[in-house]
Scaffold this motif. Sequence first.
Motif, short mmCIF file in Angstrom:
data_model
loop_
_atom_site.label_atom_id
_atom_site.label_comp_id
_atom_site.label_asym_id
_atom_site.label_seq_id
_atom_site.Cartn_x
_atom_site.Cartn_y
_atom_site.Cartn_z
N UNK A 171 -5.76 4.85 -1.39
CA UNK A 171 -6.64 6.01 -1.51
C UNK A 171 -6.74 6.77 -0.18
N UNK A 172 -6.82 6.03 0.94
CA UNK A 172 -6.93 6.70 2.25
C UNK A 172 -5.68 7.54 2.53
N UNK A 173 -4.50 6.93 2.34
CA UNK A 173 -3.26 7.68 2.58
C UNK A 173 -3.21 8.93 1.68
N UNK A 174 -3.59 8.77 0.40
CA UNK A 174 -3.52 9.92 -0.53
C UNK A 174 -4.46 11.04 -0.08
N UNK A 175 -5.62 10.68 0.43
CA UNK A 175 -6.55 11.70 0.90
C UNK A 175 -6.08 12.36 2.21
N UNK A 209 0.84 -1.21 0.00
CA UNK A 209 0.00 0.00 0.00
C UNK A 209 0.87 1.25 0.00
N UNK A 210 1.88 1.29 0.89
CA UNK A 210 2.69 2.52 0.96
C UNK A 210 3.54 2.70 -0.30
N UNK A 211 3.91 1.59 -0.96
CA UNK A 211 4.62 1.71 -2.24
C UNK A 211 3.70 2.32 -3.29
N UNK A 212 2.43 1.90 -3.28
CA UNK A 212 1.45 2.48 -4.21
C UNK A 212 1.28 3.98 -3.96
N UNK A 213 1.28 4.35 -2.67
CA UNK A 213 1.18 5.77 -2.30
C UNK A 213 2.40 6.52 -2.83
N UNK A 214 3.57 5.94 -2.65
CA UNK A 214 4.83 6.57 -3.12
C UNK A 214 4.75 6.86 -4.61
N UNK A 215 4.31 5.85 -5.37
CA UNK A 215 4.24 6.02 -6.82
C UNK A 215 3.28 7.14 -7.21
N UNK A 216 2.09 7.12 -6.60
CA UNK A 216 1.09 8.15 -6.91
C UNK A 216 1.58 9.55 -6.54
N UNK A 258 2.61 15.83 11.71
CA UNK A 258 1.65 14.78 12.08
C UNK A 258 2.06 13.47 11.40
N UNK A 259 1.60 12.35 11.96
CA UNK A 259 1.97 11.03 11.43
C UNK A 259 0.73 10.13 11.35
N UNK A 260 0.75 9.22 10.38
CA UNK A 260 -0.42 8.35 10.16
C UNK A 260 0.03 6.93 9.85
N UNK A 261 -0.81 5.96 10.28
CA UNK A 261 -0.56 4.56 9.93
C UNK A 261 -1.89 3.84 9.86
#
Length: 374
Positions: free
Chosen positions: A363-367, A101-108, A149-152
Amino acid sequence: MNINELINIRRHLHANPELGYNEFKTTELITEYLLKYDIQITHEFCETGVVGVISKGTSDRMIGLRADIDALPMQDRSNNPWVSLYPGIAHACGHDGHTAILLGVAQELALNCEFDGTVVLIFQPAEEGLAGARRMIENGLFEMFPCSSIYALHNWPELKVGELMTRTGPIMAAGDIFEIEICGSGGHAAQPHLTQDITLAMGEIVVMLNTVTSRALHPCEPAVITITQVECGSSHNMIPSTARIIGTARMFSPKAQDMLASRIHDVVMKIAESHGAKAHVNYIRCYPATINHIRETLLSIDAGKMSGMRTAEAGYPALTSEDFSFMLEKRPGAYVWLGSGPCAPLHHPEFDFNDDAIEHGVSWFLNVVKSELA
Ligand SMILES: [Zn+2]
Ligand SMILES: [Zn+2]
Protein backbone atom coordinates in the motif's frame (compact mmCIF):
# COMPACT_ATOMS: atom_id res chain seq x y z
CA MET A 1 -4.24 -7.96 -4.50
CA ASN A 2 -4.08 -11.61 -3.50
CA ILE A 3 -2.35 -11.35 -0.12
CA ASN A 4 -2.27 -15.12 0.42
CA GLU A 5 -0.39 -15.58 -2.85
CA LEU A 6 2.19 -12.99 -1.70
CA ILE A 7 2.55 -14.72 1.68
CA ASN A 8 3.12 -18.05 -0.07
CA ILE A 9 5.77 -16.48 -2.32
CA ARG A 10 7.44 -14.90 0.72
CA ARG A 11 7.57 -18.23 2.55
CA HIS A 12 8.85 -20.02 -0.54
CA LEU A 13 11.68 -17.46 -0.81
CA HIS A 14 12.40 -17.87 2.90
CA ALA A 15 12.77 -21.63 2.46
CA ASN A 16 15.01 -21.12 -0.60
CA PRO A 17 17.40 -18.27 0.32
CA GLU A 18 20.33 -17.38 -1.94
CA LEU A 19 23.46 -15.35 -1.18
CA GLY A 20 24.48 -12.13 -2.97
CA TYR A 21 25.11 -12.53 -6.73
CA ASN A 22 23.84 -16.12 -6.53
CA GLU A 23 20.12 -15.29 -6.50
CA PHE A 24 19.46 -17.32 -9.68
CA LYS A 25 16.28 -19.15 -8.58
CA THR A 26 14.98 -16.01 -6.87
CA THR A 27 15.55 -14.06 -10.10
CA GLU A 28 13.77 -16.78 -12.08
CA LEU A 29 10.76 -16.62 -9.74
CA ILE A 30 10.54 -12.81 -9.97
CA THR A 31 10.97 -12.89 -13.77
CA GLU A 32 8.19 -15.46 -14.23
CA TYR A 33 5.87 -13.46 -11.98
CA LEU A 34 6.48 -10.20 -13.88
CA LEU A 35 6.03 -11.91 -17.25
CA LYS A 36 2.74 -13.40 -16.04
CA TYR A 37 1.42 -9.81 -15.85
CA ASP A 38 2.99 -8.82 -19.21
CA ILE A 39 5.47 -6.54 -17.48
CA GLN A 40 8.48 -5.64 -19.61
CA ILE A 41 11.75 -6.89 -18.02
CA THR A 42 15.50 -6.58 -18.42
CA HIS A 43 18.46 -8.45 -16.91
CA GLU A 44 20.86 -5.88 -18.35
CA PHE A 45 22.55 -4.69 -15.14
CA CYS A 46 23.63 -7.84 -13.31
CA GLU A 47 23.63 -11.60 -13.78
CA THR A 48 21.11 -11.86 -10.94
CA GLY A 49 18.32 -9.45 -10.07
CA VAL A 50 15.88 -8.08 -12.62
CA VAL A 51 14.23 -4.79 -13.53
CA GLY A 52 10.53 -4.57 -14.49
CA VAL A 53 9.06 -1.57 -16.30
CA ILE A 54 5.40 -0.51 -16.38
CA SER A 55 4.27 2.55 -18.36
CA LYS A 56 0.80 4.08 -18.46
CA GLY A 57 -0.59 7.37 -19.81
CA THR A 58 1.48 9.89 -21.73
CA SER A 59 3.85 11.49 -19.19
CA ASP A 60 7.59 10.88 -19.59
CA ARG A 61 8.05 11.14 -15.81
CA MET A 62 9.71 8.05 -14.35
CA ILE A 63 10.20 6.80 -10.77
CA GLY A 64 12.12 3.80 -9.37
CA LEU A 65 11.02 1.43 -6.58
CA ARG A 66 13.68 -0.89 -5.21
CA ALA A 67 13.62 -4.22 -3.33
CA ASP A 68 16.73 -6.17 -2.29
CA ILE A 69 16.53 -9.94 -2.83
CA ASP A 70 19.57 -11.60 -1.20
CA ALA A 71 19.98 -13.61 2.02
CA LEU A 72 22.69 -13.87 4.70
CA PRO A 73 25.41 -16.48 5.33
CA MET A 74 24.02 -17.73 8.67
CA GLN A 75 22.02 -20.63 10.07
CA ASP A 76 18.23 -20.19 10.04
CA ARG A 77 16.72 -21.05 13.43
CA SER A 78 13.34 -19.45 12.74
CA ASN A 79 11.65 -22.78 13.39
CA ASN A 80 8.71 -22.45 11.00
CA PRO A 81 7.58 -24.98 8.39
CA TRP A 82 9.21 -22.64 5.80
CA VAL A 83 12.62 -22.64 7.57
CA SER A 84 15.61 -22.45 5.19
CA LEU A 85 16.28 -25.68 3.29
CA TYR A 86 19.93 -24.65 2.89
CA PRO A 87 22.30 -24.95 5.88
CA GLY A 88 24.21 -21.73 6.54
CA ILE A 89 21.94 -19.49 4.41
CA ALA A 90 19.03 -17.54 5.88
CA HIS A 91 16.68 -14.72 4.96
CA ALA A 92 17.41 -13.09 8.31
CA CYS A 93 17.10 -9.51 7.07
CA GLY A 94 13.63 -9.89 5.55
CA HIS A 95 14.62 -9.34 1.91
CA ASP A 96 12.21 -12.22 1.14
CA GLY A 97 9.46 -9.89 2.44
CA HIS A 98 10.76 -6.90 0.45
CA THR A 99 10.70 -9.03 -2.73
CA ALA A 100 7.14 -10.26 -2.08
CA ILE A 101 5.99 -6.67 -1.41
CA LEU A 102 7.41 -5.34 -4.68
CA LEU A 103 5.84 -8.27 -6.58
CA GLY A 104 2.48 -7.31 -5.05
CA VAL A 105 3.10 -3.73 -6.19
CA ALA A 106 3.92 -4.96 -9.71
CA GLN A 107 0.67 -6.92 -9.91
CA GLU A 108 -1.46 -4.01 -8.67
CA LEU A 109 0.23 -1.51 -11.01
CA ALA A 110 -0.20 -3.81 -13.98
CA LEU A 111 -3.83 -4.74 -13.32
CA ASN A 112 -5.61 -2.20 -11.16
CA CYS A 113 -3.85 1.15 -10.77
CA GLU A 114 -4.07 4.17 -13.00
CA PHE A 115 -1.06 6.46 -13.16
CA ASP A 116 0.62 8.69 -15.70
CA GLY A 117 4.26 7.84 -16.38
CA THR A 118 6.69 4.96 -15.88
CA VAL A 119 7.42 2.87 -12.79
CA VAL A 120 10.75 1.02 -12.74
CA LEU A 121 10.71 -1.97 -10.37
CA ILE A 122 14.30 -2.64 -9.31
CA PHE A 123 14.84 -6.13 -7.86
CA GLN A 124 18.43 -5.67 -6.70
CA PRO A 125 20.90 -8.45 -5.81
CA ALA A 126 23.63 -8.51 -3.17
CA GLU A 127 22.68 -5.82 -0.66
CA GLU A 128 24.39 -7.61 2.25
CA GLY A 129 27.92 -6.23 2.00
CA LEU A 130 28.47 -6.83 -1.72
CA ALA A 131 27.12 -3.53 -3.08
CA GLY A 132 24.70 -4.88 -5.69
CA ALA A 133 23.20 -1.39 -5.99
CA ARG A 134 26.59 0.04 -7.02
CA ARG A 135 27.05 -2.72 -9.60
CA MET A 136 23.65 -2.00 -11.18
CA ILE A 137 24.46 1.72 -11.31
CA GLU A 138 27.90 1.09 -12.85
CA ASN A 139 26.23 -1.10 -15.47
CA GLY A 140 23.96 1.75 -16.57
CA LEU A 141 20.77 1.43 -14.49
CA PHE A 142 20.08 5.16 -14.39
CA GLU A 143 21.30 5.80 -17.94
CA MET A 144 18.67 3.40 -19.25
CA PHE A 145 16.11 4.47 -16.62
CA PRO A 146 16.69 8.12 -15.67
CA CYS A 147 14.28 8.04 -12.70
CA SER A 148 13.36 11.47 -11.34
CA SER A 149 13.03 9.94 -7.86
CA ILE A 150 13.62 6.56 -6.17
CA TYR A 151 12.13 4.84 -3.12
CA ALA A 152 12.87 1.82 -0.93
CA LEU A 153 11.66 0.38 2.34
CA HIS A 154 13.20 -1.89 4.96
CA ASN A 155 11.16 -3.91 7.45
CA TRP A 156 11.91 -2.64 10.96
CA PRO A 157 11.23 -4.99 13.91
CA GLU A 158 11.60 -2.13 16.42
CA LEU A 159 8.37 -0.64 15.01
CA LYS A 160 4.99 -2.35 15.21
CA VAL A 161 3.14 -3.51 12.09
CA GLY A 162 1.14 -0.50 10.84
CA GLU A 163 3.85 2.03 11.74
CA LEU A 164 6.19 3.80 9.35
CA MET A 165 9.18 5.99 10.16
CA THR A 166 11.77 7.86 8.20
CA ARG A 167 13.70 11.12 8.43
CA THR A 168 15.12 13.79 6.17
CA GLY A 169 18.91 13.72 5.82
CA PRO A 170 20.95 10.81 7.21
CA ILE A 171 18.92 7.69 8.06
CA MET A 172 21.60 4.98 7.93
CA ALA A 173 25.36 5.28 8.50
CA ALA A 174 28.33 4.75 6.24
CA GLY A 175 29.85 1.37 7.10
CA ASP A 176 33.61 0.81 6.67
CA ILE A 177 35.93 -2.07 7.56
CA PHE A 178 39.46 -1.84 8.92
CA GLU A 179 41.99 -4.67 9.00
CA ILE A 180 45.17 -4.17 11.00
CA GLU A 181 48.27 -6.35 10.91
CA ILE A 182 51.08 -5.99 13.44
CA CYS A 183 54.43 -7.76 12.97
CA GLY A 184 57.42 -8.21 15.28
CA SER A 185 60.23 -10.70 15.77
CA GLY A 186 58.45 -12.81 18.40
CA GLY A 187 60.39 -15.11 20.70
CA HIS A 188 60.47 -16.87 24.08
CA ALA A 189 57.83 -15.74 26.57
CA ALA A 190 60.50 -15.61 29.28
CA GLN A 191 62.74 -13.32 27.22
CA PRO A 192 60.48 -10.37 26.33
CA HIS A 193 63.50 -8.06 26.26
CA LEU A 194 64.73 -9.88 23.13
CA THR A 195 61.42 -9.44 21.24
CA GLN A 196 58.92 -6.82 20.13
CA ASP A 197 55.90 -7.78 22.22
CA ILE A 198 53.12 -7.36 19.69
CA THR A 199 50.51 -8.82 22.08
CA LEU A 200 51.03 -5.76 24.24
CA ALA A 201 50.95 -3.49 21.17
CA MET A 202 47.69 -5.14 20.08
CA GLY A 203 46.11 -4.53 23.49
CA GLU A 204 47.12 -0.86 23.46
CA ILE A 205 45.76 -0.42 19.94
CA VAL A 206 42.39 -1.98 20.90
CA VAL A 207 42.03 0.38 23.87
CA MET A 208 43.23 3.49 22.00
CA LEU A 209 40.99 2.90 18.97
CA ASN A 210 38.00 3.05 21.31
CA THR A 211 38.96 6.64 22.18
CA VAL A 212 39.21 7.81 18.57
CA THR A 213 35.53 8.67 18.01
CA SER A 214 35.25 10.52 21.31
CA ARG A 215 38.46 12.50 20.79
CA ALA A 216 38.79 13.03 17.03
CA LEU A 217 35.24 14.10 16.18
CA HIS A 218 32.96 16.91 17.28
CA PRO A 219 30.93 15.66 20.30
CA CYS A 220 27.70 16.11 18.29
CA GLU A 221 28.95 14.04 15.35
CA PRO A 222 27.62 10.46 15.75
CA ALA A 223 30.10 7.69 14.96
CA VAL A 224 31.03 4.22 16.16
CA ILE A 225 34.24 2.22 16.06
CA THR A 226 33.83 -1.42 17.09
CA ILE A 227 36.56 -4.04 17.14
CA THR A 228 35.03 -7.39 16.30
CA GLN A 229 37.97 -9.75 15.82
CA VAL A 230 41.44 -10.13 17.34
CA GLU A 231 43.85 -12.92 16.44
CA CYS A 232 47.19 -13.42 18.13
CA GLY A 233 49.41 -16.21 19.45
CA SER A 234 49.25 -19.99 19.70
CA SER A 235 50.95 -20.99 22.93
CA HIS A 236 51.49 -19.94 26.56
CA ASN A 237 55.30 -19.75 26.25
CA MET A 238 55.82 -17.96 22.98
CA ILE A 239 55.55 -14.29 22.12
CA PRO A 240 53.86 -14.29 18.70
CA SER A 241 55.27 -12.51 15.67
CA THR A 242 51.96 -11.45 14.08
CA ALA A 243 48.61 -10.14 15.29
CA ARG A 244 45.45 -9.09 13.48
CA ILE A 245 42.68 -6.71 14.53
CA ILE A 246 39.49 -6.33 12.51
CA GLY A 247 36.60 -3.97 13.07
CA THR A 248 34.04 -1.61 11.63
CA ALA A 249 33.69 2.18 11.63
CA ARG A 250 30.28 3.86 11.19
CA MET A 251 29.67 7.54 10.60
CA PHE A 252 27.50 9.92 8.57
CA SER A 253 29.66 12.56 6.90
CA PRO A 254 32.52 12.12 4.40
CA LYS A 255 34.55 14.48 6.62
CA ALA A 256 34.09 12.17 9.63
CA GLN A 257 34.96 9.21 7.42
CA ASP A 258 38.27 10.81 6.32
CA MET A 259 39.05 11.81 9.90
CA LEU A 260 38.43 8.32 11.33
CA ALA A 261 40.39 6.60 8.54
CA SER A 262 43.42 8.80 9.13
CA ARG A 263 43.26 8.67 12.95
CA ILE A 264 42.97 4.86 12.98
CA HIS A 265 46.06 4.73 10.76
CA ASP A 266 48.02 7.16 12.98
CA VAL A 267 47.12 5.40 16.26
CA VAL A 268 48.15 2.00 14.91
CA MET A 269 51.43 3.20 13.39
CA LYS A 270 52.52 5.17 16.45
CA ILE A 271 51.73 2.43 18.96
CA ALA A 272 53.43 -0.21 16.79
CA GLU A 273 56.48 2.04 16.41
CA SER A 274 56.70 2.59 20.16
CA HIS A 275 57.08 -1.20 20.51
CA GLY A 276 59.62 -1.43 17.71
CA ALA A 277 57.06 -3.39 15.67
CA LYS A 278 55.71 -2.85 12.16
CA ALA A 279 52.05 -2.42 11.23
CA HIS A 280 49.82 -2.17 8.20
CA VAL A 281 46.26 -0.77 8.08
CA ASN A 282 43.82 -1.64 5.32
CA TYR A 283 40.87 0.76 5.62
CA ILE A 284 38.07 -0.26 3.24
CA ARG A 285 35.33 2.28 2.45
CA CYS A 286 32.23 0.12 1.92
CA TYR A 287 28.82 1.81 1.87
CA PRO A 288 28.31 5.59 2.06
CA ALA A 289 25.73 7.02 4.45
CA THR A 290 22.09 6.75 3.33
CA ILE A 291 20.91 10.35 2.98
CA ASN A 292 17.21 11.00 2.35
CA HIS A 293 16.10 13.97 0.25
CA ILE A 294 13.57 16.38 1.74
CA ARG A 295 10.78 16.37 -0.88
CA GLU A 296 10.76 12.57 -1.25
CA THR A 297 10.90 12.04 2.53
CA LEU A 298 7.85 14.24 3.08
CA LEU A 299 6.07 12.49 0.20
CA SER A 300 6.95 9.12 1.81
CA ILE A 301 5.42 10.16 5.12
CA ASP A 302 2.25 11.36 3.34
CA ALA A 303 2.08 8.04 1.44
CA GLY A 304 2.24 6.26 4.80
CA LYS A 305 -0.66 8.37 6.07
CA MET A 306 -2.63 7.66 2.87
CA SER A 307 -2.06 3.94 3.62
CA GLY A 308 -3.59 4.40 7.07
CA MET A 309 -0.30 3.87 8.88
CA ARG A 310 0.90 5.65 12.00
CA THR A 311 3.81 7.72 10.72
CA ALA A 312 6.53 9.70 12.43
CA GLU A 313 9.83 11.37 11.65
CA ALA A 314 12.60 9.33 13.33
CA GLY A 315 14.56 11.26 15.96
CA TYR A 316 17.85 9.49 15.21
CA PRO A 317 19.39 7.69 12.26
CA ALA A 318 20.47 4.05 12.64
CA LEU A 319 24.16 3.14 12.67
CA THR A 320 23.50 0.15 10.41
CA SER A 321 24.27 0.65 6.72
CA GLU A 322 22.51 0.06 3.41
CA ASP A 323 23.58 0.09 -0.25
CA PHE A 324 20.49 2.00 -1.39
CA SER A 325 22.84 4.84 -0.34
CA PHE A 326 24.61 4.50 -3.72
CA MET A 327 21.29 5.06 -5.51
CA LEU A 328 20.48 8.08 -3.33
CA GLU A 329 23.85 9.58 -4.32
CA LYS A 330 22.67 9.50 -7.94
CA ARG A 331 18.96 10.29 -7.68
CA PRO A 332 16.70 12.11 -5.19
CA GLY A 333 14.68 9.72 -3.10
CA ALA A 334 13.79 8.32 0.29
CA TYR A 335 14.26 5.17 2.33
CA VAL A 336 11.71 4.27 5.02
CA TRP A 337 11.40 1.85 7.91
CA LEU A 338 8.26 -0.26 7.69
CA GLY A 339 7.02 -1.58 11.06
CA SER A 340 7.31 -5.37 11.23
CA GLY A 341 7.37 -6.04 14.96
CA PRO A 342 6.98 -7.83 17.16
CA CYS A 343 9.57 -10.25 15.83
CA ALA A 344 13.23 -11.17 16.41
CA PRO A 345 15.79 -8.46 15.48
CA LEU A 346 17.29 -8.24 11.98
CA HIS A 347 20.25 -10.62 11.40
CA HIS A 348 19.17 -12.75 14.39
CA PRO A 349 19.10 -16.52 13.72
CA GLU A 350 15.44 -16.69 14.81
CA PHE A 351 14.34 -13.78 12.60
CA ASP A 352 11.43 -14.42 10.24
CA PHE A 353 9.77 -11.64 8.22
CA ASN A 354 6.37 -10.75 9.66
CA ASP A 355 3.84 -11.42 6.87
CA ASP A 356 1.38 -8.95 8.42
CA ALA A 357 3.63 -6.16 7.13
CA ILE A 358 3.24 -7.15 3.46
CA GLU A 359 -0.04 -5.35 2.78
CA HIS A 360 1.23 -2.15 4.43
CA GLY A 361 4.40 -2.26 2.31
CA VAL A 362 2.43 -2.77 -0.91
CA SER A 363 0.00 0.00 0.00
CA TRP A 364 2.85 2.44 0.83
CA PHE A 365 4.59 1.88 -2.51
CA LEU A 366 1.27 2.26 -4.39
CA ASN A 367 0.57 5.56 -2.65
CA VAL A 368 4.07 6.77 -3.52
CA VAL A 369 3.28 6.00 -7.18
CA LYS A 370 -0.11 7.71 -6.87
CA SER A 371 1.53 10.85 -5.42
CA GLU A 372 4.43 10.96 -7.90
CA LEU A 373 2.59 10.00 -11.08
CA ALA A 374 -0.93 11.37 -10.54
ZN1 LIG B 1 20.79 -6.98 6.48
ZN1 LIG C 1 18.36 -5.74 4.91
